[in-house]
Write an enzyme that holds these catalytic residues in place. Structure first.
Site, PDB file in Angstrom:
ATOM      1  CE  LYS A 299     -50.329  23.338 -10.217  1.00 56.63           C
ATOM      2  NZ  LYS A 299     -49.691  24.284  -9.260  1.00 56.63           N
TER       3      LYS A 299
ATOM      4  CD  GLU B 183     -44.908  19.564  -6.674  1.00 53.94           C
ATOM      5  OE1 GLU B 183     -45.642  19.806  -7.528  1.00 53.94           O
ATOM      6  OE2 GLU B 183     -44.080  20.540  -6.474  1.00 53.94           O
TER       7      GLU B 183
ATOM      8  CG  HIS C 296     -50.147  18.636  -9.054  1.00 54.96           C
ATOM      9  ND1 HIS C 296     -49.251  19.462  -8.898  1.00 54.96           N
ATOM     10  CD2 HIS C 296     -49.532  17.694 -10.016  1.00 54.96           C
ATOM     11  CE1 HIS C 296     -48.269  19.192  -9.726  1.00 54.96           C
ATOM     12  NE2 HIS C 296     -48.390  18.233 -10.206  1.00 54.96           N
TER      13      HIS C 296
END
Ligand code: 2AM
Length: 483
Positions: free
Chosen positions: A184, A191, A187
């Protein structure tokens, strides 16, 4: 008390409430609890009215309503609140029961909690949850990791509520202990990179080509129909055309100082710790830092000069296509770097990461969702041990197709004085990665010259030698010092 609830969820802020309603929609009975108990009553009387959601006014009551093995999911502020709830839960749970942390926790905390709870025979899961409020309500991307024995018990709930991509859930088991929160975190780093790349493309359209916001919005909408089809391109097209009540584009009124909550920074720190060249995400974090020095930039803008502004002279259509290629190629580099980092973390922590599964988890539901992730999934399906995304035929060909345009865009931006930290560092990475020889031999010579750090000869691998470069000083090499 009847043990009727499938899972308990603690933490009734928006994310928690929406996950509960999502679980309810999929036929699961959820018991809701919150530190401030009044919020339970308010939730049951409002958002959860008419659903099968049950509430609890104490942790004891909450646990007594759960089916076995008891599953408790935390959606509370990351950090001390998670540990506090775990401590309160421990006396109420039995071996084999499951605690899931769905907050934005640091993966190192999840590693620690996994270990501590395993000693008490409680199964711990640290799960990344992405997609914001909307995702939580209608289908988030879920990245669970921790005790593998917990997975069969939570899988039906997690895969039911997750976003779907071509009918497949954007949720699968990531790996043990902190793997879910690590993935995460990466991720979120990606982003940051994707957002900065889009900003640079908009900046170039505005200041190199001289386009207005509506024209930029149109180009982004066009790009969103092809290889770059993604949530972030789509919302940026909306943002660029959005007008305030006075008819002025709202985006131009917003202060150009980016905030950050830290997950991009954690990704970059982890990359530095592991010695992985995560250059694009690193630059995207620093670009936010530079943006936030607004006052200093205002002063400097009046004193430091750049190239004189000139009207765009080239073929506009060709240049916009070059820019699209530059963005696409840089995005490939960013994801290749992100997967390099995850591979290194997997080696360090003995995680058996499923890279294709990770691409699928990000394919829908989350902020970086894009068509592009489908291609990454295919690359890892074709070759699960793929050493680097850039070596997959699809991505290799894509980069080859993009590189001329990419180089023209970076060169034009440099000549016009437009900063492109991510587009240009991605190109530098590409040129470094594809080089059999880089000038690090000179660094080794410098280190040996001033610090007797020794170097390895190409002709004698593994053998480190020292040269007395000046004829002064000694023949002794440094062995204990390695900064
Ligand atoms: P609250 O409603 O009682 O403030 C998001 O902030 C969620 O985390 C909320 O459910 C909030 O509970 C909870 N939370 C924040 N800090 C907490 C703490 N120190 N202990 C317990 N819960 C906390």
């Amino acid at each position: 008390m009847a043990e009727t609830a499938d899972i308990a969820l603690i933490g009734l802020a928006v994310m928690g409430q929406n996950l509960i309603l999502n679980m309810n929609d999929h036929g699961f009975v959820v018991c809701a609890f919150n530190r401030t108990v009044e919020k339970v009553d308010a939730f049951l009387a409002n958002e959860a009215k008419g659903t099968k959601v049950v509430g609890a006014r104490s942790m004891e009551e909450m646990v007594s309503k759960l089916k076995r093995p008891k599953k408790v999911m935390l959606l509370v502020k990351a950090g001390a609140a998670v540990d506090a709830f775990i401590q309160k839960l421990l006396p109420l749970l039995e071996p084999g029961d499951i605690i899931i942390d769905g907050g934005n926790s640091e993966y190192t905390d999840s590693q620690r909690r996994s270990k501590e709870l395993a000693e008490k025979k409680i199964l711990f899961v640290g799960s990344g949850v992405s997609g914001g409020e909307e995702g939580a309500r209608y289908g988030p991307s879920l990245m669970p990791g921790g005790s593998p024995d917990a997975w069969p018990h939570i899988k039906p709930i997690f895969q039911a509520i997750a976003a779907k991509s071509d009918g497949e859930p954007c949720c699968d088991w990531v790996g043990k202990d902190g793997a879910g929160h690590y993935v995460k975190m990466v991720h979120n780093g990606i982003e940051y990179g994707d957002m900065q790349l889009i900003c640079e493309a908009c900046h170039i359209m505005k200041d190199v080509v001289g386009m207005n916001n509506d024209e930029i919005s149109e180009v982004l909408s066009e790009w969103n129909k092809g290889e770059l089809d993604s949530f972030l391109i789509e919302i940026t097209a909306d943002i660029m055309r959005y007008k305030d009540t006075d008819g002025v584009h709202l985006v131009d009124k917003i202060k150009d100082a980016a905030g950050q909550k830290g997950t991009g920074k954690w990704t970059a720190i982890s990359a530095l710790d592991k010695g992985m060249p995560l250059t694009l995400i690193g630059e995207s974090v620093f670009a936010r830092c530079l943006s936030s020095l607004k006052d200093e930039r205002v002063v400097a803008s009046k004193q430091l000069s750049g190239p004189a502004k000139s009207a765009f002279k080239g073929d506009k259509k060709q240049f916009i296509e070059d820019l699209r290629l530059a963005l696409y190629a840089s995005k490939i580099i960013s994801y290749a770097q992100g997967f390099m980092l995850m591979r290194e973390a997997a080696n360090n922590y003995d995680w058996n990461l499923n890279y294709g599964g990770i691409a699928l988890m990000w394919r829908g539901g989350c902020i970086i969702r894009s068509v592009f992730l489908g291609e990454i999934k295919k690359a890892f399906d074709k070759n699960p041990t793929l050493a680097n995304l850039l070596l997959d035929d699809f991505f290799k060909n894509a980069i080859h197709k993009c590189q001329d345009g990419w180089r023209r865009v970076v060169a034009s931006s440099v000549m016009q004085g437009i900063p492109t930290p991510c587009l240009s560092s991605a190109l530098a990475f590409y040129d470094g990665y594809r080089s059999e020889r880089v000038p690090a031999n000179i660094i080794q010579a410098q280190r040996d010259y001033f610090g007797a750090h020794t170097y390895e000869l190409l002709s004698a691998p593994g053998k480190f030698v020292h040269t007395n470069w000046t004829g002064r000083g000694g023949q002794v090499s440094s062995s204990s010092y390695n900064a």
